[in-house]
Design an enzyme around this catalytic site. Structure first.
Site, PDB file in Angstrom:
ATOM      1  CG  PHE A 281      34.376   6.148  -5.695  1.00  0.00           C
ATOM      2  CD1 PHE A 281      34.546   4.947  -6.388  1.00  0.00           C
ATOM      3  CD2 PHE A 281      34.502   7.337  -6.411  1.00  0.00           C
ATOM      4  CE1 PHE A 281      34.842   4.927  -7.745  1.00  0.00           C
ATOM      5  CE2 PHE A 281      34.805   7.323  -7.776  1.00  0.00           C
ATOM      6  CZ  PHE A 281      34.976   6.117  -8.443  1.00  0.00           C
TER       7      PHE A 281
ATOM      8  CG  ASN B  36      45.831  14.835  -9.082  1.00  0.00           C
ATOM      9  OD1 ASN B  36      45.301  15.328 -10.082  1.00  0.00           O
ATOM     10  ND2 ASN B  36      45.265  14.875  -7.899  1.00  0.00           N
TER      11      ASN B  36
ATOM     12  CG  MET C 267      26.383   8.968  -6.355  1.00  0.00           C
ATOM     13  SD  MET C 267      26.021   9.272  -4.616  1.00  0.00           S
ATOM     14  CE  MET C 267      27.492  10.089  -4.042  1.00  0.00           C
TER      15      MET C 267
ATOM     16  CG  HIS D  45      40.257  13.328 -13.432  1.00  0.00           C
ATOM     17  ND1 HIS D  45      39.497  14.435 -13.710  1.00  0.00           N
ATOM     18  CD2 HIS D  45      40.392  13.307 -12.077  1.00  0.00           C
ATOM     19  CE1 HIS D  45      39.193  15.059 -12.583  1.00  0.00           C
ATOM     20  NE2 HIS D  45      39.717  14.398 -11.581  1.00  0.00           N
TER      21      HIS D  45
ATOM     22  CB  ALA E 272      31.498  13.606 -14.848  1.00  0.00           C
ATOM     23  N   GLY E 273      33.862  15.619 -14.008  1.00  0.00           N
ATOM     24  CA  GLY E 273      34.208  16.984 -13.608  1.00  0.00           C
ATOM     25  C   GLY E 273      33.067  17.651 -12.865  1.00  0.00           C
TER      26      GLY E 273
END
Length: 482
Positions: free
Chosen positions: A237, A347, A382, A403, A405-406
């Site tokens: 996003f 990552n 969001m 990284h 909320a999951g």
């Protein structure tokens, strides 16, 4: 001239003469015409034997006919997949810390236990946003011996990152100039798998000699160039929001509510192609039991390991440049330079030292670096807040944090169970202007960010809160690639 012989092919476990001959003919044809190198061909053949249907469904694929042959032989009972591994897992899993275990699904726990049993594993940790992935779970942190690296423990979207620009402008603009801010996103962002750039702010990264380091990188340079400054699909996003800052926590920025721009995406098709290429090679070189096959590693003392290391680090620079293009274009259009920019990536794999001085390779797959004093951003969803954080340097957690909320549920489950009317009502209640996205990225598909943050107070200190208001994501029809 280099060839792929029967001895090479027999290492794949082929026991049917017709298949062996066909594989040899196709493989050497590709090699002769420089379509692929030997390592890539062997990796594709290995993957084909593991999942022939995937290759059979590819229209015009180079291995389509071979895949159909394998499927037909399997139906005749003439090709039985042989269980092969040249490495064994440790019999017992070493203990590793789990943060927020009550928020973590069993699949992620099981994957982490398998990863910690690799013969190269040294230490691990599981973050509170963890959920099941390929090989290492998302939210998993794994330290391996210093000369090894696991492509699937880095992830498909190499060096995916967060980037936040804080402007010396009032957050009230989100209500007073909504259309203007919305148009800035529409004009200066580009989402989707096929998205390309028409104009550049700064493309100097492509002057780097790193783009000539390997054949694989050279082949992807043009694709990377055309996608510079674009965003992906799935959970990627670019959004405007209000950043609430207390006095004295972020450099010399006074307390207040600021307009801020937050983005989340990675290394686009460049990183995805690198991940696909070298994960196949790793699975050919390092054969593990089925439950651990996606945790195959490359040796940094060997050519393919060095190639991946160079490509991964270049993907990190490229992902950062992607974000800078977006932020700089929007800043220029506004005629306002940001007061401060904060970014961090996940990552990725880093060479680091453990508390006892042991050098290791730390893989953070969907985990934020949180060394002492290190700044980062942990987003929610969001319609829920994200946070600017400062790492506490918790060595037990391998200097890491979540990284985001999951995911609370898979994309499939989200489409089956979530109500579009309830999602729309939530966005209206939170005053969210949304462009793009679909049910699978709705706030209800994610864990409660406040509970996730509460589970990692030992890992990070919260410095500021970001509340999203104007959100742009890929169109609903786009296939998720996060």
């Amino acid at each position: 001239m280099e060839k792929i012989n029967n001895n090479d092919l027999s290492t794949l476990g082929i026991n049917e003469l017709e298949v062996l001959i066909s594989f040899g003919r196709v493989a050497n044809g590709l090699l002769k015409h420089n379509v692929m190198d030997k390592a890539d061909i062997m990796a594709n053949l290995e993957s084909l034997l593991n999942d022939p249907m995937e290759y059979a469904l590819r229209k015009g694929g180079k291995f389509k006919n071979l895949a159909e042959l394998v499927i037909s032989k399997q139906k005749e009972g003439k090709m039985i997949k042989q269980e092969r591994s040249n490495f064994r897992l440790k019999e017992a899993a070493t203990d590793f810390p789990i943060y927020g275990i009550e928020h973590i699904e069993m699949g992620a726990l099981s994957q982490m236990r398998t990863a910690i049993k690799l013969p190269i594993s040294v230490a691990g940790a599981l973050m509170p946003d963890a959920h099941q992935g390929y090989g290492l779970p998302i939210g998993g942190v794994l330290a391996t011996t210093a000369n090894t690296i696991i492509p699937f423990a880095v992830g498909v979207d190499i060096a995916c990152r967060m980037c936040l620009s804080i402007f010396d402008l009032p957050a009230q603009m989100l209500d007073n100039e909504t259309i203007k801010l919305q148009n800035l996103l529409l004009d200066h962002t580009n989402f989707g798998i096929g998205g390309v750039t028409k104009t550049y702010f700064d493309s100097s990264l492509f002057d780097s000699n790193s783009w000539n380091e390997t054949k694989m990188i050279r082949s992807l340079k043009n694709k990377a160039y055309t996608q510079l400054g674009t965003s992906g699909t799935g959970n990627h996003f670019v959004e405007w929001g209000a950043l609430t800052v207390a006095d004295g926590v972020l450099n010399d920025i006074p307390a207040g509510n600021y307009l801020a721009l937050l983005s989340h995406s990675g290394s686009r098709g460049f990183g995805g192609s690198i991940a696909n290429h070298y994960s196949k090679i790793a699975m050919t070189k390092t054969k593990l039991p089925d439950e651990a096959k996606h945790l195959a590693w490359l040796d940094l003392d060997k050519e393919e390991g060095q190639e991946y290391w160079i490509a991964m680090n270049l993907a990190g620079e490229y992902a950062s440049a992607n974000h800078h293009e977006i932020h700089n274009k929007i800043s220029k259009a506004m005629n306002h330079k940001p007061l401060m920019r904060i970014e961090n990536h996940h990552n990725f794999a880093w060479k680091e030292l453990l508390a006892d001085g042991t050098e290791v390779m730390v893989h953070r797959k969907g985990a934020t670096p949180a060394g002492k004093g290190v700044l980062g951003i942990i987003p929610g969803s969001m319609s829920t807040p994200g946070f600017v954080v400062r790492g506490k340097g918790n060595e037990t957690a391998l200097n890491s944090a979540s990284h985001g909320a999951g995911r609370l549920m898979s994309r499939t489950a989200a489409f089956k169970t979530l109500d579009k009317a309830a999602i729309a009502a939530n966005l209206i209640d939170k005053r969210i202007t949304l462009m793009g996205s679909d049910v699978d990225e709705s706030p209800m598909a994610y864990k409660d960010i406040h509970k996730v943050m509460a589970a990692q107070t030992d890992l990070v200190e919260v410095l500021a809160k970001f509340e999203p208001r104007i959100v742009r994501m890929a169109d609903p029809r786009e296939k998720p690639e996060d």
